[in-house]
Design an enzyme around this catalytic site. Structure first.
Site, short mmCIF file in Angstrom:
data_model
loop_
_atom_site.label_atom_id
_atom_site.label_comp_id
_atom_site.label_asym_id
_atom_site.label_seq_id
_atom_site.Cartn_x
_atom_site.Cartn_y
_atom_site.Cartn_z
N LYS A 52 4.42 0.73 9.93
CA LYS A 52 5.08 1.71 9.14
C LYS A 52 4.31 3.37 10.20
O LYS A 52 4.80 4.50 10.58
CB LYS A 52 4.16 1.92 8.14
CG LYS A 52 4.55 1.36 7.35
CD LYS A 52 3.75 1.48 5.65
CE LYS A 52 4.00 -0.05 4.61
NZ LYS A 52 2.31 -0.21 4.56
N GLU A 88 1.23 -1.12 0.04
CA GLU A 88 0.10 0.06 -0.18
C GLU A 88 0.93 1.27 0.01
O GLU A 88 2.06 1.24 0.89
CB GLU A 88 -1.07 -0.14 1.26
CG GLU A 88 -2.33 0.47 1.20
CD GLU A 88 -3.16 0.57 2.51
OE1 GLU A 88 -2.84 -0.57 3.26
OE2 GLU A 88 -3.77 1.31 2.49
N ARG A 106 5.31 -13.20 10.18
CA ARG A 106 6.44 -12.64 9.57
C ARG A 106 6.75 -12.40 10.28
O ARG A 106 7.74 -13.00 10.93
CB ARG A 106 5.27 -10.88 10.80
CG ARG A 106 4.08 -10.66 9.80
CD ARG A 106 3.29 -9.66 10.88
NE ARG A 106 3.96 -8.03 10.56
CZ ARG A 106 3.28 -7.47 9.62
NH1 ARG A 106 2.07 -8.12 8.79
NH2 ARG A 106 3.52 -6.15 9.08
P1 ATP Z 1 2.82 -2.43 8.24
O1 ATP Z 1 2.11 -3.06 9.74
O2 ATP Z 1 4.11 -1.75 8.94
O3 ATP Z 1 2.18 -1.07 7.68
P2 ATP Z 1 1.97 -4.10 6.01
O4 ATP Z 1 1.78 -4.93 5.77
O5 ATP Z 1 0.48 -3.13 6.10
O6 ATP Z 1 2.53 -3.28 7.23
P3 ATP Z 1 2.38 -3.63 3.11
O7 ATP Z 1 1.95 -2.24 2.36
O8 ATP Z 1 0.26 -3.80 3.08
O9 ATP Z 1 2.16 -3.29 4.85
O10 ATP Z 1 2.72 -4.68 2.72
C1 ATP Z 1 3.22 -5.29 1.45
C2 ATP Z 1 3.15 -6.33 1.77
O11 ATP Z 1 4.78 -6.98 2.89
C3 ATP Z 1 2.40 -7.46 2.66
O12 ATP Z 1 2.01 -8.45 1.86
C4 ATP Z 1 2.83 -7.49 4.00
O13 ATP Z 1 1.95 -8.74 4.10
C5 ATP Z 1 4.71 -8.01 3.95
N1 ATP Z 1 4.70 -7.47 4.66
C6 ATP Z 1 5.18 -6.58 5.50
N2 ATP Z 1 5.89 -6.04 6.61
C7 ATP Z 1 6.43 -7.95 6.44
C8 ATP Z 1 6.83 -8.29 7.38
N3 ATP Z 1 7.14 -8.30 8.66
N4 ATP Z 1 7.72 -9.67 7.28
C9 ATP Z 1 6.88 -9.98 6.39
N5 ATP Z 1 6.03 -9.32 4.91
C10 ATP Z 1 5.88 -8.23 5.06
MG MG Z 2 -1.48 -3.69 5.01
#
Ligand code: ATP
Ligand code: MG
Length: 597
Positions: A309, A64, A299
């Site tokens: 984030k 995102e 994760r």
């Molecule tokens: P945040 O919680 O930091 O905002 P998010 O998962 O909401 O992270 P996205 O932009 O939706 O952020 O994530 C893009 C991709 O990265 C998704 O497929 C998500 O599952 C993966 N991802 C995010 N954080 C991790 C992590 N700590 N380990 C593995 N994959 C991750």
């Molecule tokens: Mg997300």
């Protein structure tokens, strides 16, 4: 950028990973072999008209664009792009930009740059596989209308509170909405009203009609669309309704012919809904089978950092760090500025595989990957980080003049003669580390103390005669005499035995530099564990700035060049602030074993 050669493109051992097992079984069974590819994302008809999909599998990295990517995203990037690379597939970079309010072009650009920097490319066979979910809004609307036609979706106009109350919880089944039995015609009319812009936000949602008593709360008539009067970075003011993430994501995967939709564990409960939606759309002829399948993995969490984030944004907003790319930040840009190589981050990601549990990785593992990568390639240099002058009292006597300079040399890299020699000079005064001198040596201290001999590395043997101190008792100068005939590399130079060797730079040719010594940002391995406010465990000494003296050859260093400063660790010329006349270096990490005593 000499050290950014993508050594990770060479095959190398990768940790066991259940996703590989699934993909290998699929390939063997030919599960995906008959899929057709319409040349780009599209509905079932578009793909059916295309040739067999040249990609054996399709994965995607779907960020995102609402912030900067962090080390957890790096993990996901390496996993998805790595699987596609290893199995003759393609990985799509897809911006999941269905939420109009939080997304910005700045983040889109930064994500593109970060994925490229990590060494991955979405251009395969001359085609860019970079997509925007917002380009699928028209299809999403068509799918919603088809669900309404089929009696599988309805416009709900309960208040948000009533909707929440009627959803039930883990122990209580939900209650049907009074709007649930609307006819398709009525739903179309109300849905059109939602789209018209005349309804206020929150007045209605479009929901799937599944089962309000389902034990899986995600199947209790999940919302598909909500009203939002917002300007979208791609579609402008065209839409007054926006799809919910849970509705949009499976459709995005299907339109892109994704085979393995890999996400983190918290989406496990969403899988039945993912399958329900795509099966219904395939039944109605909008999508082709086989449909994408969702797989969840744990994760990646890194010790001593936070990887949300939101929390990273707070660190920046509250000026706890100096920006998104502060070298202490676990963002990809922060790690880049700190000096981490793409290969070291890929090695860390590959080494952690993929499993069904969330993992906490010790920060030391990442540092180890960096050392492994740089040990064989980073040129060496001497640097004095905490300097005190050393005066060689008999210099003029031995060499005939106080201004005499003895040329010295050292290999740029001890195992790589092809990198040549470094040149520098030894004169009557040099800089040494303060803690290489002790007026009264502790037991086992083999470096400078009155009466002891050490070698100035690549230079000569010297014998300490004493020191000068200021009124406060601080050592202002260390005094010594050179031992003639001991110059490194000359015959008989090792006749005088010494137990210690120290690093130094000549006062006449050293380059002054600002060096940032970074340490962990937090004092606790899991800063935000158990809901703790990470502000309570900030390390007050996470950044220390010193004025150092560097070997003269470093005057030519370019931004992002990496070096091993002998005895100190790995350092990088800062990619923002380093300049020819005013060098700025960041410590990436210390050496595993600090040598000497
Ligand atoms: P945040 O919680 O930091 O905002 P998010 O998962 O909401 O992270 P996205 O932009 O939706 O952020 O994530 C893009 C991709 O990265 C998704 O497929 C998500 O599952 C993966 N991802 C995010 N954080 C991790 C992590 N700590 N380990 C593995 N994959 C991750
Ligand atoms: Mg997300």
């Amino acid at each position: 950028m000499a050290h950014d050669t993508p050594s990770g493109t060479a095959p190398k051992p990768v940790a066991a990973n259940f996703l590989r097992g699934i993909i290998e079984r699929d390939l063997e069974a030919g599960t995906w072999a008959q899929r057709r590819w319409g040349g780009g994302p599209g509905d079932g008809a578009q793909h059916a008209a295309g040739p067999l999909d040249p990609a054996k599998i399709r994965t995607r990295f779907p960020p995102e664009p609402n912030g900067y990517l962090h080390v957890g995203h790096a993990k996901s990037i390496c996993l998805n792009f790595g699987l596609a690379r290893d199995y003759g597939g393609v990985c799509h970079l897809r911006f999941d930009d269905t939420n109009p309010e939080k997304e910005e072009q700045e983040y889109v650009d930064a994500i593109v740059e970060a994925v490229r920097w990590l060494g991955f490319d979405w251009n395969v066979g001359g085609t860019d596989h970079l997509f925007y979910a917002s380009n699928y809004f028209d299809f999403m609307l068509r799918a919603a209308n088809a669900l309404i036609d089929a009696g599988l979706a309805y416009v709900d106009e309960q208040s948000a509170e009533a909707m929440r109350a009627n959803r039930g919880d883990f122990t209580t089944p939900g209650t049907n909405s009074p709007f649930r039995s609307r006819t398709p015609a009525e739903n179309h009319a109300r849905f059109a009203e939602m789209q018209s812009g005349h309804m206020p936000e929150g007045a209605a949602v479009l929901r799937a009609k599944i089962d309000m008593a389902s034990p899986n709360i995600n199947l209790r008539d999940p919302a598909l669309y909500r009203i939002k009067h917002a300007t979208h970075h791609n579609t402008g003011d065209k839409w007054h309704i926006y799809p919910m993430y849970a509705y949009a994501h499976p459709i995005e995967d299907a339109l892109e012919n994704i085979t393995h939709s890999i996400c983190t564990l918290e989406f496990e409960d969403q899988r039945p809904w993912y399958d329900w939606l795509l099966e219904r759309l395939a039944d109605m002829g909008l999508l082709n089978r086989p449909l994408p399948k969702q797989y969840e993995f744990g994760r990646l969490n890194l010790s001593y950092v936070v990887t949300s984030k939101r929390k990273l944004r707070e660190l920046v907003a509250e000026h706890i760090v100096e920006g998104w790319d502060d070298p202490r930040m676990p963002t990809i840009f922060g790690m880049r500025r700190r000096g981490y190589t793409p290969a070291s981050i890929r090695a860390m990601a590959d080494g952690t595989g993929a499993s069904k549990t969330n993992i906490w990785l010790d920060y030391g593992v990442l540092e180890g990957c960096l050392r492994n990568d740089l040990e064989g390639q980073a040129p060496r240099a001497m640097a004095v980080l905490d300097p005190v002058p050393l005066v060689l009292e008999n210099w003029a006597e031995v060499f005939g003049s106080a201004g005499h300079v003895e040329p010295c040399q050292a290999p740029a890299h001890p195992q790589r003669p092809e990198l040549g020699q470094r040149q520098f000079g030894l004169g009557a005064q040099v800089w040494i580390e303060k803690d290489d001198f002790a007026e009264v040596p502790a037991k086992g201290f083999f470096r400078l103390f009155p009466g002891n001999k050490v070698r100035l590395k690549y230079g000569m043997v010297i014998e300490c005669t004493g020191c000068e101190k200021d009124a406060a008792g601080q050592v202002t100068q260390v005094l010594a005499r050179v031992v003639p005939g001991t110059k490194s590399g000359t015959p008989g130079s090792d006749a005088v035995k010494v137990k210690g060797t120290i690093t130094w730079v000549g006062a006449h040719d050293a380059v002054p530099a600002t060096v940032n010594l970074y340490d962990r940002l937090f004092t606790e391995a899991q800063p935000d564990a158990g809901g703790r406010d990470f502000r309570e465990v900030l390390n007050p000494n996470s950044k220390q700035v010193v004025q150092a003296w560097l070997e003269p050859g470093l005057a030519d260093a370019q931004r992002e060049n990496r070096f091993q400063f002998e005895r100190h660790g790995y350092f990088v010329a800062d990619r923002e602030l380093h300049a020819a006349g005013a060098p700025v270096f960041n410590r990436i990490t210390t050496l595993k074993d600090s040598w000497g005593t």
